[in-house]
Design a protein around this motif. Structure first.
Motif, PDB file in Angstrom:
ATOM      1  N   MET A 125      39.225  45.673  40.424  1.00  0.00           N
ATOM      2  CA  MET A 125      37.908  44.787  39.014  1.00  0.00           C
ATOM      3  C   MET A 125      36.847  44.837  39.541  1.00  0.00           C
ATOM      4  O   MET A 125      37.018  44.208  40.874  1.00  0.00           O
ATOM      5  N   VAL A 126      35.831  45.233  39.128  1.00  0.00           N
ATOM      6  CA  VAL A 126      34.420  44.552  40.301  1.00  0.00           C
ATOM      7  C   VAL A 126      33.926  43.494  38.632  1.00  0.00           C
ATOM      8  O   VAL A 126      33.822  44.259  37.619  1.00  0.00           O
ATOM      9  N   LEU A 127      33.462  42.936  38.907  1.00  0.00           N
ATOM     10  CA  LEU A 127      32.882  41.232  38.442  1.00  0.00           C
ATOM     11  C   LEU A 127      31.207  41.933  38.453  1.00  0.00           C
ATOM     12  O   LEU A 127      30.860  41.272  39.866  1.00  0.00           O
ATOM     13  N   VAL A 128      30.492  42.263  38.509  1.00  0.00           N
ATOM     14  CA  VAL A 128      29.044  42.458  38.306  1.00  0.00           C
ATOM     15  C   VAL A 128      28.342  41.203  37.605  1.00  0.00           C
ATOM     16  O   VAL A 128      27.970  40.097  36.348  1.00  0.00           O
ATOM     17  N   ASP A 129      27.372  40.290  38.148  1.00  0.00           N
ATOM     18  CA  ASP A 129      26.258  39.633  37.632  1.00  0.00           C
ATOM     19  C   ASP A 129      25.263  39.923  36.974  1.00  0.00           C
ATOM     20  O   ASP A 129      24.527  41.149  36.929  1.00  0.00           O
ATOM     21  N   GLY A 130      24.656  39.790  35.727  1.00  0.00           N
ATOM     22  CA  GLY A 130      24.312  40.314  34.399  1.00  0.00           C
ATOM     23  C   GLY A 130      24.849  40.825  33.261  1.00  0.00           C
ATOM     24  O   GLY A 130      25.958  39.628  33.572  1.00  0.00           O
ATOM     25  N   ASN A 131      24.088  41.540  32.476  1.00  0.00           N
ATOM     26  CA  ASN A 131      24.186  42.232  31.410  1.00  0.00           C
ATOM     27  C   ASN A 131      24.646  43.406  31.560  1.00  0.00           C
ATOM     28  O   ASN A 131      25.686  43.840  29.628  1.00  0.00           O
ATOM     29  N   CYS A 154      27.142  47.238  33.729  1.00  0.00           N
ATOM     30  CA  CYS A 154      27.424  47.045  34.784  1.00  0.00           C
ATOM     31  C   CYS A 154      27.110  48.898  35.293  1.00  0.00           C
ATOM     32  O   CYS A 154      26.595  49.656  34.337  1.00  0.00           O
ATOM     33  N   PRO A 155      26.788  49.625  36.644  1.00  0.00           N
ATOM     34  CA  PRO A 155      26.736  50.626  36.410  1.00  0.00           C
ATOM     35  C   PRO A 155      27.799  51.487  35.635  1.00  0.00           C
ATOM     36  O   PRO A 155      28.817  51.121  36.040  1.00  0.00           O
ATOM     37  N   ARG A 156      27.192  52.881  35.826  1.00  0.00           N
ATOM     38  CA  ARG A 156      28.030  53.442  35.265  1.00  0.00           C
ATOM     39  C   ARG A 156      29.142  54.427  36.500  1.00  0.00           C
ATOM     40  O   ARG A 156      28.533  55.603  36.766  1.00  0.00           O
ATOM     41  N   TRP A 157      29.956  53.954  37.150  1.00  0.00           N
ATOM     42  CA  TRP A 157      31.413  54.274  38.272  1.00  0.00           C
ATOM     43  C   TRP A 157      32.323  54.136  37.529  1.00  0.00           C
ATOM     44  O   TRP A 157      32.010  54.180  35.733  1.00  0.00           O
ATOM     45  N   ALA A 158      32.796  55.126  37.865  1.00  0.00           N
ATOM     46  CA  ALA A 158      34.452  55.052  37.132  1.00  0.00           C
ATOM     47  C   ALA A 158      35.913  53.807  37.615  1.00  0.00           C
ATOM     48  O   ALA A 158      36.723  53.179  36.763  1.00  0.00           O
ATOM     49  N   HIS A 159      35.293  52.522  38.779  1.00  0.00           N
ATOM     50  CA  HIS A 159      35.835  51.264  38.514  1.00  0.00           C
ATOM     51  C   HIS A 159      35.864  50.360  36.947  1.00  0.00           C
ATOM     52  O   HIS A 159      35.035  50.117  36.573  1.00  0.00           O
ATOM     53  N   PRO A 160      36.550  49.931  37.340  1.00  0.00           N
ATOM     54  CA  PRO A 160      37.080  49.199  35.842  1.00  0.00           C
ATOM     55  C   PRO A 160      36.229  48.362  36.715  1.00  0.00           C
ATOM     56  O   PRO A 160      36.309  47.067  37.232  1.00  0.00           O
ATOM     57  N   SER A 161      35.363  47.449  35.735  1.00  0.00           N
ATOM     58  CA  SER A 161      34.239  45.931  35.932  1.00  0.00           C
ATOM     59  C   SER A 161      33.806  45.257  33.939  1.00  0.00           C
ATOM     60  O   SER A 161      34.272  46.204  33.315  1.00  0.00           O
ATOM     61  N   THR A 162      33.386  44.694  34.893  1.00  0.00           N
ATOM     62  CA  THR A 162      32.996  43.630  33.625  1.00  0.00           C
ATOM     63  C   THR A 162      31.358  42.573  34.019  1.00  0.00           C
ATOM     64  O   THR A 162      31.623  42.635  35.425  1.00  0.00           O
ATOM     65  N   ALA A 163      30.387  42.635  33.778  1.00  0.00           N
ATOM     66  CA  ALA A 163      29.862  41.902  33.606  1.00  0.00           C
ATOM     67  C   ALA A 163      29.739  40.490  33.369  1.00  0.00           C
ATOM     68  O   ALA A 163      30.634  40.422  32.018  1.00  0.00           O
ATOM     69  N   ILE A 164      29.082  39.420  33.966  1.00  0.00           N
ATOM     70  CA  ILE A 164      29.341  38.565  33.498  1.00  0.00           C
ATOM     71  C   ILE A 164      27.118  37.849  33.278  1.00  0.00           C
ATOM     72  O   ILE A 164      27.505  37.484  34.821  1.00  0.00           O
ATOM     73  N   VAL A 165      27.427  37.576  32.466  1.00  0.00           N
ATOM     74  CA  VAL A 165      25.606  36.568  32.640  1.00  0.00           C
ATOM     75  C   VAL A 165      26.063  35.459  33.115  1.00  0.00           C
ATOM     76  O   VAL A 165      27.076  34.653  32.615  1.00  0.00           O
ATOM     77  N   GLY A 166      24.863  34.876  34.329  1.00  0.00           N
ATOM     78  CA  GLY A 166      24.999  33.845  34.920  1.00  0.00           C
ATOM     79  C   GLY A 166      26.935  33.593  35.899  1.00  0.00           C
ATOM     80  O   GLY A 166      27.106  32.340  36.213  1.00  0.00           O
ATOM     81  N   GLY A 167      27.152  35.010  36.601  1.00  0.00           N
ATOM     82  CA  GLY A 167      27.866  35.046  37.285  1.00  0.00           C
ATOM     83  C   GLY A 167      27.845  34.174  38.264  1.00  0.00           C
ATOM     84  O   GLY A 167      28.475  33.803  39.054  1.00  0.00           O
ATOM     85  N   ASP A 168      26.815  34.288  38.630  1.00  0.00           N
ATOM     86  CA  ASP A 168      26.327  33.522  40.212  1.00  0.00           C
ATOM     87  C   ASP A 168      26.493  32.278  40.764  1.00  0.00           C
ATOM     88  O   ASP A 168      26.981  31.106  41.592  1.00  0.00           O
ATOM     89  N   ALA A 169      26.527  31.404  39.219  1.00  0.00           N
ATOM     90  CA  ALA A 169      26.832  30.285  38.560  1.00  0.00           C
ATOM     91  C   ALA A 169      27.815  29.923  37.995  1.00  0.00           C
ATOM     92  O   ALA A 169      28.513  28.903  38.288  1.00  0.00           O
ATOM     93  N   ARG A 170      28.724  31.020  38.231  1.00  0.00           N
ATOM     94  CA  ARG A 170      30.352  31.430  37.530  1.00  0.00           C
ATOM     95  C   ARG A 170      31.416  31.185  38.200  1.00  0.00           C
ATOM     96  O   ARG A 170      32.449  31.527  38.117  1.00  0.00           O
ATOM     97  N   CYS A 171      31.298  32.256  39.235  1.00  0.00           N
ATOM     98  CA  CYS A 171      32.666  33.203  39.781  1.00  0.00           C
ATOM     99  C   CYS A 171      31.781  33.042  41.376  1.00  0.00           C
ATOM    100  O   CYS A 171      30.221  33.540  41.176  1.00  0.00           O
ATOM    101  N   LEU A 172      33.476  32.411  42.155  1.00  0.00           N
ATOM    102  CA  LEU A 172      33.019  32.556  42.900  1.00  0.00           C
ATOM    103  C   LEU A 172      32.460  33.828  44.005  1.00  0.00           C
ATOM    104  O   LEU A 172      31.899  33.912  44.806  1.00  0.00           O
ATOM    105  N   SER A 173      33.085  34.252  43.999  1.00  0.00           N
ATOM    106  CA  SER A 173      32.913  36.318  44.779  1.00  0.00           C
ATOM    107  C   SER A 173      31.453  36.502  43.779  1.00  0.00           C
ATOM    108  O   SER A 173      30.984  37.233  45.361  1.00  0.00           O
TER     109      SER A 173
END
Length: 200
Positions: free
Chosen positions: A107-113, A115-134
């Motif tokens: 899983m890829v967790l991306v900061d923002g609203n 994700c790139p168009r890629w084949a990886h399972p992913s989710t965008a997280i607004v304010g992720g840099d303040a909420r998610c450790l990785s």
């Protein structure tokens, strides 16, 4: 308010990758993305949104993160920013950062609203840099990497104050742009740079 933790990483198949970028707003230099897989144990203390940390704290934490985590760095250069626009160049840098890990993410967790168009399972997280450790770890690594690049470029192209402003449109930088003109590292598609080019 508590800082970032691993709550948003729970429940996803391993490895969970946090992704963030640095350098969307500056008038010059590349946009840099980092992808980070934190270990289960031995995670450095003090990881937070890079914007909340001093330069010294960011540098120390970046070294400590890179010593224990799997890290990928991706960049899009000025020519790519001007050709693609900053949003698409940022997505490209993120794609390159994840590819640089050399491992398929669960899983890829991306900061923002978005994700790139890629084949990886992913989710965008607004304010992720303040909420998610990785993601916070990725924000530190990306910012430190880009800042070091801009400090090195400042020695090559003195007068713009890049060691201090890191390429952002500070008063010092904008005045130098008008006085000295743009360098090959300036983004021609950004309005203040385009105006300086027209004035030549």
């Amino acid at each position: 308010m508590s800082g970032p933790d691993r709550g948003l990483e729970a429940g996803h198949p391993a490895p969970v990758v946090g992704v963030d970028e640095a350098g969307r707003g500056p008038l010059c230099g590349p946009v840099v993305a980092a992808a980070v897989i934190l270990p289960e144990g031995a995670v450095p203390d003090g990881i937070d949104d890079s914007k909340k940390l001093s330069a010294a704290a960011r540098a120390a934490l970046s070294d400590r993160i890179r010593a224990v985590a799997r890290v990928g760095i991706g960049m899009a250069d000025v020519a790519e920013i001007d050709r693609l626009n900053i949003l698409h160049a940022t997505m490209l840098a993120m794609e390159r950062a994840v590819a640089a890990l050399g491992i398929a993410p669960g899983m890829v967790l991306v900061d923002g609203n978005r994700c790139p168009r890629w084949a990886h399972p992913s989710t965008a997280i607004v304010g992720g840099d303040a909420r998610c450790l990785s993601i916070a770890a990725a924000s530190i690594v990306a910012k430190q990497h880009r800042d070091a690049m801009m400090i090195a470029l400042d020695a090559e192209f003195p007068g713009y104050g890049w060691a201090r402003n890191k390429g952002y449109g500070s008063r010092e930088h904008c005045e130098a742009l008008r006085r000295l003109g743009p360098t090959p590292h300036h983004r021609r598609s950004f309005a203040p740079v385009a105006q300086a080019w027209l004035a030549l």
